[in-house]
Design an enzyme around this catalytic site. Sequence first.
Site, PDB file in Angstrom:
ATOM      1  N   GLY A   1       0.839  -1.198   0.000  1.00 45.38           N
ATOM      2  CA  GLY A   1       0.000   0.000   0.000  1.00 45.38           C
ATOM      3  C   GLY A   1       0.867   1.237   0.000  1.00 45.38           C
ATOM      4  O   GLY A   1       2.076   1.163   0.298  1.00 45.38           O
TER       5      GLY A   1
ATOM      6  N   GLN B   1       2.916   9.825   2.050  1.00 45.79           N
ATOM      7  CA  GLN B   1       4.275   9.263   2.025  1.00 45.79           C
ATOM      8  C   GLN B   1       5.124   9.804   0.881  1.00 45.79           C
ATOM      9  O   GLN B   1       6.351   9.733   0.933  1.00 45.79           O
ATOM     10  CB  GLN B   1       4.208   7.730   1.929  1.00 45.79           C
ATOM     11  CG  GLN B   1       3.638   7.081   3.173  1.00 45.79           C
ATOM     12  CD  GLN B   1       3.529   5.584   3.009  1.00 45.79           C
ATOM     13  OE1 GLN B   1       2.573   5.092   2.421  1.00 45.79           O
ATOM     14  NE2 GLN B   1       4.508   4.851   3.497  1.00 45.79           N
TER      15      GLN B   1
ATOM     16  N   CYS C   1       6.382  -0.533   7.259  1.00 49.71           N
ATOM     17  CA  CYS C   1       5.987   0.686   6.564  1.00 49.71           C
ATOM     18  C   CYS C   1       7.145   1.137   5.689  1.00 49.71           C
ATOM     19  O   CYS C   1       8.300   1.141   6.134  1.00 49.71           O
ATOM     20  CB  CYS C   1       5.638   1.767   7.586  1.00 49.71           C
ATOM     21  SG  CYS C   1       5.113   3.322   6.843  1.00 49.71           S
ATOM     22  N   LEU C   2       6.834   1.521   4.475  1.00 52.85           N
ATOM     23  CA  LEU C   2       7.883   2.003   3.566  1.00 52.85           C
ATOM     24  C   LEU C   2       8.530   3.284   4.102  1.00 52.85           C
ATOM     25  O   LEU C   2       9.658   3.607   3.722  1.00 52.85           O
ATOM     26  CB  LEU C   2       7.305   2.245   2.164  1.00 52.85           C
ATOM     27  CG  LEU C   2       6.793   0.986   1.446  1.00 52.85           C
ATOM     28  CD1 LEU C   2       6.083   1.373   0.155  1.00 52.85           C
ATOM     29  CD2 LEU C   2       7.935   0.012   1.154  1.00 52.85           C
TER      30      LEU C   2
ATOM     31  N   HIS D   1      -3.928   1.226   8.086  1.00 56.35           N
ATOM     32  CA  HIS D   1      -2.555   1.767   8.112  1.00 56.35           C
ATOM     33  C   HIS D   1      -2.437   2.970   7.162  1.00 56.35           C
ATOM     34  O   HIS D   1      -1.843   3.990   7.517  1.00 56.35           O
ATOM     35  CB  HIS D   1      -1.605   0.624   7.728  1.00 56.35           C
ATOM     36  CG  HIS D   1      -0.163   0.983   7.560  1.00 56.35           C
ATOM     37  ND1 HIS D   1       0.840   0.469   8.360  1.00 56.35           N
ATOM     38  CD2 HIS D   1       0.471   1.783   6.657  1.00 56.35           C
ATOM     39  CE1 HIS D   1       2.009   0.960   7.971  1.00 56.35           C
ATOM     40  NE2 HIS D   1       1.821   1.745   6.930  1.00 56.35           N
ATOM     41  N   GLU D   2      -3.040   2.858   5.974  1.00 59.56           N
ATOM     42  CA  GLU D   2      -2.944   3.958   4.986  1.00 59.56           C
ATOM     43  C   GLU D   2      -3.785   5.170   5.413  1.00 59.56           C
ATOM     44  O   GLU D   2      -3.351   6.307   5.242  1.00 59.56           O
ATOM     45  CB  GLU D   2      -3.397   3.488   3.600  1.00 59.56           C
ATOM     46  CG  GLU D   2      -2.655   2.287   3.015  1.00 59.56           C
ATOM     47  CD  GLU D   2      -1.156   2.355   3.090  1.00 59.56           C
ATOM     48  OE1 GLU D   2      -0.598   3.458   3.211  1.00 59.56           O
ATOM     49  OE2 GLU D   2      -0.520   1.284   3.055  1.00 59.56           O
TER      50      GLU D   2
ATOM     51  N   HIS E   1      -1.916   7.216   7.769  1.00 56.10           N
ATOM     52  CA  HIS E   1      -0.960   8.127   7.116  1.00 56.10           C
ATOM     53  C   HIS E   1      -1.637   9.440   6.723  1.00 56.10           C
ATOM     54  O   HIS E   1      -1.063  10.517   6.897  1.00 56.10           O
ATOM     55  CB  HIS E   1      -0.375   7.507   5.842  1.00 56.10           C
ATOM     56  CG  HIS E   1       0.770   6.567   6.063  1.00 56.10           C
ATOM     57  ND1 HIS E   1       1.947   6.946   6.679  1.00 56.10           N
ATOM     58  CD2 HIS E   1       0.947   5.266   5.702  1.00 56.10           C
ATOM     59  CE1 HIS E   1       2.786   5.907   6.693  1.00 56.10           C
ATOM     60  NE2 HIS E   1       2.203   4.879   6.115  1.00 56.10           N
TER      61      HIS E   1
HETATM   62  O1  GNR Z   1       4.242  -2.608   2.315  1.00 55.18           O
HETATM   63  C1  GNR Z   1       3.682  -2.524   3.409  1.00 55.18           C
HETATM   64  N1  GNR Z   1       3.473  -3.651   4.139  1.00 55.18           N
HETATM   65  C2  GNR Z   1       2.686  -3.687   5.262  1.00 55.18           C
HETATM   66  C3  GNR Z   1       2.770  -4.807   6.059  1.00 55.18           C
HETATM   67  C4  GNR Z   1       1.989  -4.906   7.188  1.00 55.18           C
HETATM   68  C5  GNR Z   1       1.120  -3.905   7.518  1.00 55.18           C
HETATM   69  C6  GNR Z   1       1.019  -2.765   6.734  1.00 55.18           C
HETATM   70  C7  GNR Z   1       1.802  -2.663   5.616  1.00 55.18           C
HETATM   71  S1  GNR Z   1       1.678  -1.253   4.612  1.00 55.18           S
HETATM   72  C8  GNR Z   1       3.280  -1.207   3.932  1.00 55.18           C
HETATM   73  C9  GNR Z   1       3.375  -0.117   2.880  1.00 55.18           C
HETATM   74  C10 GNR Z   1       3.210   1.213   3.555  1.00 55.18           C
HETATM   75  O2  GNR Z   1       4.037   1.738   4.244  1.00 55.18           O
HETATM   76  N2  GNR Z   1       2.061   1.800   3.410  1.00 55.18           N
HETATM   77  O3  GNR Z   1       1.824   2.951   4.018  1.00 55.18           O
HETATM   78 NI    NI Z   2       3.079   2.966   5.782  1.00 60.48          NI
END
Ligand code: GNR
Ligand code: NI
Length: 169
Positions: A46, A51, A92-93, A134-135, A138
């Site tokens: 995601g 980001q 998270c990236l 999670h998104e 952000h």
């Molecule tokens: O790539 C991603 N993997 C992930 C793994 C477990 C829970 C959430 C994520 S989201 C993350 C990509 C990201 O940072 N999205 O904001």
């Molecule tokens: Ni993230």
Amino acid sequence: MATLKILEFPNPNLRKIAVPVTSFDSDLKCLIDNMFETMYEANGIGLAATQVDVHKRLLVLDVSEERNDPKVFVNPTIDVIESDLADYDEGCLSVPGFYETVSRPKKITVSAQDKEGSQFEIEADGVLSVCIQHEIDHLDGKLFVDYLSPLKRNRIKDKLQKEQKSISS
Ligand code: GNR
Ligand code: NI
């Protein structure tokens, strides 16, 4: 298409609150394409606009094994949150290299608009539910490390800051 630079914790821009998308034009479609390219190149499931330093309410994701199920959510809202919680090992990236268990509502109902502006609603659980929550965090300036103890969060911050200083790209 182009890949975009992903902001890393503790960059203060990751704390900005994104504003609603109001025009469903070619600029939006271009941003969406670039976000998908950035997400796939980084092997993420995601990516939120926040980001890539664009503070508008949209996110892209693809939780499929085959990496062939792109989904866009513009102006997403969580309408129903079930009370059952589930743990998931999150990464998270914007927090590269760190994975920690986070507990979130297991099942949600989300409404959003697609890239043309049409409204839709979906029910999500499992990894899709985790990823959407999670998104959306952000977009509200929140990171998964905010759910950890201050001790863990500060350790992650110090390690990333050291890395960022030594690379300084
Ligand atoms: O790539 C991603 N993997 C992930 C793994 C477990 C829970 C959430 C994520 S989201 C993350 C990509 C990201 O940072 N999205 O904001
Ligand atoms: Ni993230």
